[in-house]
Scaffold this active site. Structure first.
Site, PDB file in Angstrom:
ATOM      1  N   ASP A 119       7.176   5.669 -21.082  1.00  0.00           N
ATOM      2  CA  ASP A 119       7.514   5.459 -22.481  1.00  0.00           C
ATOM      3  C   ASP A 119       9.010   5.182 -22.609  1.00  0.00           C
ATOM      4  OD1 ASP A 119       8.871   8.001 -22.498  1.00  0.00           O
ATOM      5  OD2 ASP A 119       7.018   9.017 -23.049  1.00  0.00           O
ATOM      6  N   HIS A 175       0.830  -1.201   0.000  1.00  0.00           N
ATOM      7  CA  HIS A 175       0.000   0.000   0.000  1.00  0.00           C
ATOM      8  C   HIS A 175       0.867   1.254   0.000  1.00  0.00           C
ATOM      9  CE1 HIS A 175      -3.179   2.611   2.168  1.00  0.00           C
ATOM     10  NE2 HIS A 175      -3.323   2.714   0.865  1.00  0.00           N
ATOM     11  N   ASN A 234       3.408   8.541 -19.817  1.00  0.00           N
ATOM     12  CA  ASN A 234       3.979   8.167 -18.525  1.00  0.00           C
ATOM     13  C   ASN A 234       2.925   8.364 -17.450  1.00  0.00           C
ATOM     14  OD1 ASN A 234       6.822   8.157 -19.626  1.00  0.00           O
ATOM     15  ND2 ASN A 234       6.357  10.312 -19.866  1.00  0.00           N
TER      16      ASN A 234
END
Length: 129
Positions: free
Chosen positions: A28, A20, A120
């Site tokens: 990219d 978590h 991204n």
């Protein structure tokens, strides 16, 4: 041998170690990768695998409670912008330079073969309960 899901052993193992709040940068082929995070490089050729394929594969296996992307994606890459909006309601947008800074705190970087700019996203892992 696994018969479904992510078959890449390095990526599958790295995902199993996440907890978590951990960050996962899906990027990219041109994104500078900071020192520190574990990197799984899936890039094979320009565009292979695509940003969309990798994001969708990860979303099938991860609980994601938040996502951050570069604001520049809106103008420079409408297809990636649409994908991010569709997958991540409440997407947080920051300047690209800030996204690069934040990526240094990621636990995992998954590099795709995507050859379009600003594809991204920094994911924040959630919990399934």
């Amino acid at each position: 041998m696994k018969k479904t899901g992510i078959l890449n052993r390095h990526l599958s193992g790295a995902l199993a170690e996440l907890g978590h709040g951990d960050g996962v940068l899906v990027c990219d082929a041109g994104m500078p990768i900071p020192p520190g995070p574990r990197v799984v490089d899936l890039a094979f050729r320009a565009g292979v695998p695509s940003f969309a394929e990798v994001v969708d594969g990860l979303l099938a296996e991860l609980v994601v409670e938040g996502a951050t992307a570069a604001a520049e994606v809106r103008e420079a890459n409408p297809a990636a912008s649409e994908l991010l909006d569709g997958r991540f309601p409440g997407l947080d947008l920051v300047p690209h330079e800030r996204l690069k800074e934040l990526s240094g705190g990621a636990r995992l970087v998954v590099r795709t073969g995507e050859a379009r700019p600003y594809a991204n996203v920094l994911l924040r892992c959630g919990v399934f309960f």
